[in-house]
Each structure stands twice: as structure tokens, then as C-alpha cells.
Design a protein around this motif. Sequence first.
Motif, mmCIF file in Angstrom:
data_model
loop_
_atom_site.group_PDB
_atom_site.id
_atom_site.type_symbol
_atom_site.label_atom_id
_atom_site.label_comp_id
_atom_site.label_asym_id
_atom_site.label_seq_id
_atom_site.Cartn_x
_atom_site.Cartn_y
_atom_site.Cartn_z
ATOM 1 N N GLY A 297 -9.111 3.989 -19.383
ATOM 2 C CA GLY A 297 -9.797 5.266 -19.223
ATOM 3 C C GLY A 297 -8.942 6.291 -18.511
ATOM 4 O O GLY A 297 -8.933 7.478 -18.869
ATOM 5 N N LEU A 298 -8.209 5.844 -17.481
ATOM 6 C CA LEU A 298 -7.336 6.766 -16.759
ATOM 7 C C LEU A 298 -6.213 7.270 -17.652
ATOM 8 O O LEU A 298 -5.821 8.439 -17.576
ATOM 9 C CB LEU A 298 -6.765 6.078 -15.510
ATOM 10 N N ASP A 299 -5.695 6.379 -18.507
ATOM 11 C CA ASP A 299 -4.639 6.789 -19.438
ATOM 12 C C ASP A 299 -5.155 7.845 -20.415
ATOM 13 O O ASP A 299 -4.475 8.845 -20.686
ATOM 14 C CB ASP A 299 -4.113 5.579 -20.216
ATOM 15 N N MET A 300 -6.363 7.637 -20.939
ATOM 16 C CA MET A 300 -6.921 8.617 -21.869
ATOM 17 C C MET A 300 -7.256 9.918 -21.150
ATOM 18 O O MET A 300 -7.085 11.015 -21.721
ATOM 19 C CB MET A 300 -8.160 8.046 -22.557
ATOM 20 N N LEU A 301 -7.721 9.830 -19.901
ATOM 21 C CA LEU A 301 -8.021 11.032 -19.120
ATOM 22 C C LEU A 301 -6.764 11.889 -18.972
ATOM 23 O O LEU A 301 -6.807 13.117 -19.128
ATOM 24 C CB LEU A 301 -8.570 10.653 -17.748
ATOM 25 N N LEU A 302 -5.635 11.242 -18.678
ATOM 26 C CA LEU A 302 -4.369 11.961 -18.591
ATOM 27 C C LEU A 302 -4.014 12.588 -19.939
ATOM 28 O O LEU A 302 -3.571 13.748 -20.023
ATOM 29 C CB LEU A 302 -3.261 11.014 -18.143
ATOM 30 N N GLN A 303 -4.243 11.841 -21.016
ATOM 31 C CA GLN A 303 -3.891 12.320 -22.353
ATOM 32 C C GLN A 303 -4.680 13.568 -22.735
ATOM 33 O O GLN A 303 -4.123 14.512 -23.316
ATOM 34 C CB GLN A 303 -4.127 11.210 -23.373
ATOM 35 N N VAL A 304 -5.978 13.588 -22.409
ATOM 36 C CA VAL A 304 -6.815 14.702 -22.877
ATOM 37 C C VAL A 304 -6.872 15.868 -21.894
ATOM 38 O O VAL A 304 -7.226 16.992 -22.283
ATOM 39 C CB VAL A 304 -8.252 14.224 -23.204
ATOM 40 N N ASP B 277 -12.622 -4.428 -10.147
ATOM 41 C CA ASP B 277 -11.173 -4.485 -10.318
ATOM 42 C C ASP B 277 -10.701 -3.179 -10.957
ATOM 43 O O ASP B 277 -11.057 -2.856 -12.102
ATOM 44 C CB ASP B 277 -10.805 -5.667 -11.216
ATOM 45 N N ALA B 278 -9.880 -2.417 -10.216
ATOM 46 C CA ALA B 278 -9.436 -1.103 -10.691
ATOM 47 C C ALA B 278 -8.616 -1.207 -11.973
ATOM 48 O O ALA B 278 -8.493 -0.211 -12.706
ATOM 49 C CB ALA B 278 -8.625 -0.404 -9.607
ATOM 50 N N ARG B 279 -8.054 -2.390 -12.278
ATOM 51 C CA ARG B 279 -7.287 -2.528 -13.510
ATOM 52 C C ARG B 279 -8.147 -2.303 -14.740
ATOM 53 O O ARG B 279 -7.649 -1.899 -15.804
ATOM 54 C CB ARG B 279 -6.643 -3.914 -13.560
ATOM 55 N N VAL C 78 -7.938 5.665 -7.159
ATOM 56 C CA VAL C 78 -9.258 5.086 -7.399
ATOM 57 C C VAL C 78 -9.744 4.564 -6.054
ATOM 58 O O VAL C 78 -9.201 3.594 -5.514
ATOM 59 C CB VAL C 78 -9.206 3.951 -8.440
ATOM 60 N N LEU C 79 -10.738 5.223 -5.487
ATOM 61 C CA LEU C 79 -11.216 4.912 -4.149
ATOM 62 C C LEU C 79 -12.406 3.964 -4.243
ATOM 63 O O LEU C 79 -13.386 4.263 -4.928
ATOM 64 C CB LEU C 79 -11.629 6.188 -3.417
ATOM 65 N N PRO C 80 -12.355 2.814 -3.571
ATOM 66 C CA PRO C 80 -13.466 1.857 -3.659
ATOM 67 C C PRO C 80 -14.696 2.341 -2.906
ATOM 68 O O PRO C 80 -14.613 3.183 -2.005
ATOM 69 C CB PRO C 80 -12.876 0.600 -3.004
#
Length: 499
Positions: free
Chosen positions: A208-215, A201-203, A223-225
Motif C-alpha cells: 500500500g505504501l508503494d502504491m501511495l508513493l506511485q499515485v 506487522d508494518a511489512r 508507520v507509527l504504532p
Amino acid sequence: MSGALLVAGTTSDAGKSVVTAGICRWLKRQGVKVAPFKAQNMSLNSFVTLDGAEIGRAQAMQAAAAGALPEAAMNPVLLKPGGDGRSQVVVLGKPVAEVGALDYRDRKPALLRIALDCLADLRSRHDVVICEGAGSPAEINLRDRDIANMGLAVAADLPVVVVGDIDRGGVFASMFGTLALLSAEDQAHIAGWLVNKFRGDARLLQPGLDMLLQVTHRPALGVLPMLSGLWLDAEDSLDLAGVMARGTSGPPAGSDVLRVSVVRVPRLSNFTDIDALAQEPGVLVRWATRPEELADADLVVLPGTRATVADLAWLRDQGLDRAVAEHAARGLPVLGVCGGYQMLARTIDDPVESKRGEVDGLGLLPVRIAFAQEKTLARPVGEGYGEVVHGYEIHHGVATVEGGEPWLDGCHAGSVWGTTWHGALENDGFRRAFLREVAAVTGRDFVPAPDTCFAAAREERLDRLGDLIAEHADTDALWRLIEGGAPQGLPFVPPGAPS
């Protein structure tokens, strides 16, 4: 419109080739005239264009995804590793030198100019060019002479999307680390991230994606399955687990399965020849590196190799030479393709690749091989079993056939077949006829499926890649990058910034 985008990866085998192909197929569906491009490719899987140029097989696959004819400009520099720490350098489709790693570095400035000219030419003839990087853009020991990743991006002013393989683990660290190791000039071209090969589940990824954007100040663009069963043209040996862990593609039409053992020689090349067998219902394809792995095979295949004499010596060291000979002595089928065909010969005279002179082959076909300095690059058309056969040739070895029956450009003697033609088994009628002959020789109740179409299966896989991008990537963001280039004013991220 003359847009372009570079697809880089945190590592080799992160999925750059399939993402590039998927973007090409997605754009083609939008009515965009698109072409793939890879400035420098290191691969033993290659293809011959209609005008006789050798390029990476992955770029030929991407061209098919784009609906374009493969051409030398799509892969101006191709490196084909040999058996002695050296590689053959193919420039604009033709071999020009055999070099070591340090020698090759001195050639890179001139090769960058060639690559930039090819990219400019493709952009002048297409609406969009989707470029693929090589390895990782953060190979900082090679950056000063890079022609495929950030060196290309900076010189051609390309936006870069970085693909990371989450199935390996550590994807967020590898993405941040990739960016942090780059110079400010290089970082300015990194526009976003694509997380690839995700299961679940990509949710769950969102924090992690939010922190990746932040840093990093760069967003995740999708997100490709994980996709299974693609069987697309692999670029190098890192892809072999996926290429051969296939089983059969469906139940057999008869009561028996045909078991095919493919000898995995160390310098295996053009293993895409096996794809057509692997997608045939009722055919089980497996790698073999030990004699016992040939014991229950109905068909043994010796595939292509970049170093025939060296890999023949490896075959003997492993005892596989005796296993192949015993298989043939029992009247069971053996097929040699290109380098594998050369191994089956009586003698091999090689002053070119190994520089060993004349050595004994396996002696299973009445053929003598002499290596020529000039490489044969051709797209032959012939006939076999009453069927039209299209193939392609990439070899230095020239065969003199001294007996047996003609079989394509090679020969058939007893239960052993050999040809220099790659791609022959992609011809549906010919493949089915050959498998019927194998089944007759082995006494198997195997019937090839009458409606299996290799070309249609490949198109279906390319469509799945187009769906992957359309359904799971931020296509609006991709459009903005293609049309407008890298976003301006992105902050520089120094090493250690997250702490």
C-alpha cells in the motif's frame, strides 16, 4: 537555523497533536530549541500561561514536550464553542468576541495576519517551530479563509506532513483524496505521509505504501504504532473515549478500589482535571450520562463546562440533578470544579453566557454565583490539607461563599466540595489527602500510593512520544523538510489520477 514544519491530518483526531508533541520532544533531545504552534484551535480544553493568557491545553502539552514555557503566541486564536451555535473567540490569550460561524469568517483575514506575526516571532526566538493544523487541509469549503492548514502553509512557505489514522480504516484513500482535492499551489507544500495508530506487522503495509508513493509522488515518512495509556491532554470531545476508558492505573494499596463517576455534560471543558485521578492506582474513573451510573460511585464529579446554565438544564432533563442530590444526601462525596462548582450553588445569575439571568442551582453548597463580563484568567497558589496547591482559573462566574468551610478558593459543606481551580488534583500531596478524605467518608479501605507523581507520569508519556518519532519515523527526511522546506518540483495530482 529557523526551520519549521506543519503537521496536518486527514481528519480530526488523526493524531496531529501527539505527533506534533512527539516531534517536539525528539528535537528537544537533539539539543534543538523548539516551540509548538497552532494558529487556530477549537477546543474546550484550555490552559492559562504564567502571564494570564488562555491557550489550548494541547499546545501547553506540546510546549512541555519541547521544554518551553507555554505562551499566547503558540496558539494565537482559540475558539471555545458555546451552547447556542456560537463560539467565544480568544485572540492572543484574551476573549474578544462571541461569534457565529459566518461572522467568524469575516474576521479570518485579520486573524491570519496575527497568526503569521506570532509564527514569525516564534521562529525568530527558536531554532525550529513545529506547527499543527486543524481538522483536515482538504476542507475545500473553508479554504478561501483558512488560517490553520494550507492557508498558513502557503503564506508562511511551510512543508506539510499529513497524518492519517489507519485504525479507522481507509487511510490510503483519505491520503490520496486529501491531496487530490487541493489546488496545485497547495499540493506543492505536501511533502509526505505519516501512517498513525497501526496495529500489527508494518511489512503488511508495504504494498500500500508503494502504491501511495506511485499515485501521489509523496513518500510515507513512517508507520507509527498504536500507543495505549498515553492519557495526554485531549483537545476535544472526539478524544473522550481514550481519555476515560482507562480503568485503574494499578492495584490499590488498600483492599478497596475507589469508584469515581464523572458526569459527562454536553459542553464539557477542561476534562483534563480528571487525568490525575485516573492515573492514581486503585481509582476507577468512569463517565456517567444516566442517573444509574452514579449509583455505586464513591465520588461524583461535576467537571468544568463552557455553558454552565445550559448544561445544568441538561442535568435536570436527564434526572442527574436528583441523583447527585441523593448521593450527597447519603453523605457520599461530590466534587464540583469550575462550572461544576457553579452548578452546586444556590443560585446562578448569568447575563453573560446563557443570558438567562438568575436561575436556581442544585443548592448543595452555600454559594451564590454571579457572572462577570470580564473573564478571570489566573494562576493561583494556595494551601489545602497542609499542602501547597498550584492551579489555574478560567471562568466568568464569581462565587460569593455564604457558609461552609474554606476549600482552596471555594468551600466544603458536608460531603460536598467545590472550587474554581483547574489542575488542583495534579498536586500529588493535595490529591492524596483529598482521596484519603473521600475514603474516610465512604468507609473504603483505600490508601493512596505514596510515590505516585503526576508530573513524572506526564513526562514519561511525552518521552514515549519522542521514542515514537525516533524509532518509527524517517527522522532524516523530517530534518531535510525542517531545514530545506518542501521538495521542489513535485507533480500535481489531479482527482481520479489512480484510475
